[in-house]
Write a protein that holds these residues in place. Structure first.
Motif, PDB file in Angstrom:
ATOM      1  N   VAL A   5      21.919 -53.979   1.836  1.00  0.00           N
ATOM      2  CA  VAL A   5      23.109 -53.123   1.785  1.00  0.00           C
ATOM      3  C   VAL A   5      22.727 -51.684   2.123  1.00  0.00           C
ATOM      4  CG1 VAL A   5      24.853 -52.114   0.255  1.00  0.00           C
ATOM      5  CG2 VAL A   5      24.404 -54.559   0.174  1.00  0.00           C
ATOM      6  N   GLY A   6      21.615 -51.237   1.560  1.00  0.00           N
ATOM      7  CA  GLY A   6      21.155 -49.884   1.853  1.00  0.00           C
ATOM      8  C   GLY A   6      20.837 -49.684   3.321  1.00  0.00           C
ATOM      9  N   ARG A   7      20.168 -50.655   3.923  1.00  0.00           N
ATOM     10  CA  ARG A   7      19.798 -50.525   5.340  1.00  0.00           C
ATOM     11  C   ARG A   7      21.027 -50.517   6.235  1.00  0.00           C
ATOM     12  NH1 ARG A   7      19.159 -53.485   9.786  1.00  0.00           N
ATOM     13  NH2 ARG A   7      19.884 -55.390   8.776  1.00  0.00           N
ATOM     14  N   LEU A   8      21.957 -51.405   5.958  1.00  0.00           N
ATOM     15  CA  LEU A   8      23.137 -51.525   6.808  1.00  0.00           C
ATOM     16  C   LEU A   8      24.044 -50.306   6.721  1.00  0.00           C
ATOM     17  CD1 LEU A   8      24.091 -55.262   6.199  1.00  0.00           C
ATOM     18  CD2 LEU A   8      23.038 -54.287   8.238  1.00  0.00           C
ATOM     19  N   HIS A   9      24.042 -49.627   5.570  1.00  0.00           N
ATOM     20  CA  HIS A   9      24.982 -48.527   5.356  1.00  0.00           C
ATOM     21  C   HIS A   9      24.279 -47.183   5.194  1.00  0.00           C
ATOM     22  CE1 HIS A   9      28.357 -51.322   4.961  1.00  0.00           C
ATOM     23  NE2 HIS A   9      27.560 -52.089   4.252  1.00  0.00           N
ATOM     24  N   ASN A  10      23.006 -47.122   5.582  1.00  0.00           N
ATOM     25  CA  ASN A  10      22.246 -45.866   5.502  1.00  0.00           C
ATOM     26  C   ASN A  10      22.286 -45.262   4.100  1.00  0.00           C
ATOM     27  OD1 ASN A  10      21.523 -45.838   8.312  1.00  0.00           O
ATOM     28  ND2 ASN A  10      23.616 -45.170   8.778  1.00  0.00           N
ATOM     29  N   LEU A  11      22.118 -46.116   3.119  1.00  0.00           N
ATOM     30  CA  LEU A  11      22.108 -45.685   1.725  1.00  0.00           C
ATOM     31  C   LEU A  11      20.717 -45.927   1.147  1.00  0.00           C
ATOM     32  CD1 LEU A  11      23.883 -44.740  -0.743  1.00  0.00           C
ATOM     33  CD2 LEU A  11      24.094 -47.183  -1.294  1.00  0.00           C
ATOM     34  N   VAL A  12      20.093 -44.886   0.645  1.00  0.00           N
ATOM     35  CA  VAL A  12      18.791 -45.008   0.006  1.00  0.00           C
ATOM     36  C   VAL A  12      19.007 -45.382  -1.451  1.00  0.00           C
ATOM     37  CG1 VAL A  12      16.656 -43.822  -0.613  1.00  0.00           C
ATOM     38  CG2 VAL A  12      17.784 -43.294   1.559  1.00  0.00           C
ATOM     39  N   VAL A  13      18.509 -46.548  -1.836  1.00  0.00           N
ATOM     40  CA  VAL A  13      18.728 -47.049  -3.200  1.00  0.00           C
ATOM     41  C   VAL A  13      17.402 -47.080  -3.950  1.00  0.00           C
ATOM     42  CG1 VAL A  13      19.623 -48.924  -4.616  1.00  0.00           C
ATOM     43  CG2 VAL A  13      20.632 -48.473  -2.358  1.00  0.00           C
ATOM     44  N   ALA A  14      17.321 -46.315  -5.024  1.00  0.00           N
ATOM     45  CA  ALA A  14      16.149 -46.347  -5.903  1.00  0.00           C
ATOM     46  C   ALA A  14      16.342 -47.475  -6.913  1.00  0.00           C
ATOM     47  CB  ALA A  14      15.999 -45.012  -6.616  1.00  0.00           C
ATOM     48  N   ILE A  15      15.412 -48.416  -6.929  1.00  0.00           N
ATOM     49  CA  ILE A  15      15.546 -49.602  -7.769  1.00  0.00           C
ATOM     50  C   ILE A  15      14.566 -49.526  -8.935  1.00  0.00           C
ATOM     51  CG2 ILE A  15      15.414 -52.115  -7.844  1.00  0.00           C
ATOM     52  CD1 ILE A  15      15.954 -52.114  -4.827  1.00  0.00           C
ATOM     53  N   ASP A  16      15.091 -49.702 -10.128  1.00  0.00           N
ATOM     54  CA  ASP A  16      14.261 -49.752 -11.337  1.00  0.00           C
ATOM     55  C   ASP A  16      14.526 -51.080 -12.021  1.00  0.00           C
ATOM     56  OD1 ASP A  16      12.823 -49.358 -13.612  1.00  0.00           O
ATOM     57  OD2 ASP A  16      14.044 -47.723 -14.404  1.00  0.00           O
ATOM     58  N   SER A  17      13.576 -52.000 -11.897  1.00  0.00           N
ATOM     59  CA  SER A  17      13.769 -53.339 -12.438  1.00  0.00           C
ATOM     60  C   SER A  17      12.454 -53.840 -13.023  1.00  0.00           C
ATOM     61  CB  SER A  17      14.252 -54.291 -11.345  1.00  0.00           C
ATOM     62  OG  SER A  17      14.325 -55.615 -11.797  1.00  0.00           O
ATOM     63  N   PRO A  18      12.483 -54.444 -14.190  1.00  0.00           N
ATOM     64  CA  PRO A  18      11.240 -54.966 -14.789  1.00  0.00           C
ATOM     65  C   PRO A  18      10.695 -56.129 -13.978  1.00  0.00           C
ATOM     66  CG  PRO A  18      13.147 -55.660 -16.075  1.00  0.00           C
ATOM     67  CD  PRO A  18      13.647 -54.669 -15.073  1.00  0.00           C
ATOM     68  N   SER A  19       9.403 -56.270 -13.983  1.00  0.00           N
ATOM     69  CA  SER A  19       8.769 -57.331 -13.196  1.00  0.00           C
ATOM     70  C   SER A  19       8.855 -58.691 -13.883  1.00  0.00           C
ATOM     71  CB  SER A  19       7.296 -56.993 -12.942  1.00  0.00           C
ATOM     72  OG  SER A  19       6.610 -56.805 -14.172  1.00  0.00           O
TER      73      SER A  19
END
Length: 297
Positions: A5-19
């Motif tokens: 979604v970020g790539r297609l819409h030029n949106l930089v998304v910072a992801i914080d997710s536990p491993s």
């Protein structure tokens, strides 16, 4: 999905997710996927910024998804309803409440928006269906005795093919809400799709382009050679003409991007089955967007 979604819409998304995420039940997992996609698209459409963040936090009793931005703000879960682009905040909240969940919106003019979806964690199923499990091979992922019948109350019979389980189940559940559509089976690769096409005789096959074992392009070519009457609609994360042109060359009747509104896929399914499928394009919308569905050939 988030990065796409970020790539297609030029949106930089910072992801914080536990491993070490715990197992999440199917219904909750599908809603998290839906909500993440819709909330990020809301940022693209309404926030007026090029950056956002997504945080996923898990406790023993609940999972929390937060999507935020520093944009124009003013969004309210009480006033935001579903529109032509997707489910909307109101619909996400409606789907969360039966699961015991909640949706909170923190938004003010000039200070951005933060939307938090909280879902309680119930006991997860002991056996989760995974794409490409040993023994699946060319077998359909799901089909029952009713699905093997050649007609089901005059509804359009759809076979869904995608190697991403969450994407597949999310879209299949949407299709099941339509009274004129019956999902007769699911597959996780192109080889399984060819075999299932001969067994289930669907009216329409939704075919992912990039899959293991056999990709959607080759599977479409083989299906169209053997059963030219079956409509094939290509499905891909690629929001450009390359996937569409390759699927068209293989014989597909339509092509939809996964980044398009879900209702667009439903519309194309119906149009491909009208009077021989002369037109497999979605109804034009007033807003400008790339045309990612081609007509019949």
């Amino acid at each position: 999905m988030v990065r796409e979604v970020g790539r297609l819409h030029n949106l930089v998304v910072a992801i914080d997710s536990p491993s070490d995420l715990p197992a999440v039940p199917e219904a909750e997992c599908l809603l998290l996927f839906t909500a993440a996609r819709e909330l990020l698209l809301n940022v693209v459409k309404h926030a007026g910024v090029s950056e956002a963040y997504l945080r996923l936090a898990c406790k023993p009793t609940a999972v929390t998804l937060t999507v935020g931005d520093s944009g124009c703000g003013t969004v309210s879960a009480d006033t935001a309803s579903a529109d032509q682009h997707g489910f909307g905040l109101f619909s996400i909240r409606e789907r969360a409440e039966p699961l015991g969940g909640s949706l909170a919106v923190d938004s003010s003019p000039g200070h951005g928006t933060r939307v938090t979806l909280t879902l309680p964690l119930a006991a997860a199923p002991t056996a989760r269906e995974q794409p490409g499990n040993p023994g699946k091979g060319a077998q359909a992922v799901a089909q029952d005795s009713e699905q093997k019948s050649h007609t089901v109350s005059g509804r359009l019979r759809v076979l869904f093919v995608d190697d991403h389980q969450i994407v597949r189940e999310f879209l299949v559940n949407l299709l099941k809400m339509e009274t004129d559509i019956h999902v007769v089976g699911q597959c996780d690769n192109g080889s399984a799709a060819v075999e299932s096409a001969g067994q289930l005789h669907p009216d329409v096959i939704i075919m992912d382009v990039n899959m293991p074992v056999m990709d959607g392009i080759e599977a479409t070519r083989r299906i169209k050679e053997r059963w030219p009457g079956i409509k094939v609609i290509g499905l891909s994360t690629l929001d450009d003409a390359d996937g569409g042109s390759k699927m068209r060359a293989a014989g597909a009747d339509g092509y939809v991007s996964k980044s398009a509104p879900p209702k667009e896929l439903i519309e194309v399914i119906r149009q491909c089955c009208r009077a021989g499928g002369e037109d497999c394009r979605p109804t034009p919308r007033s807003r400008s967007r790339p045309d990612n569905v081609f007509g019949s050939h």
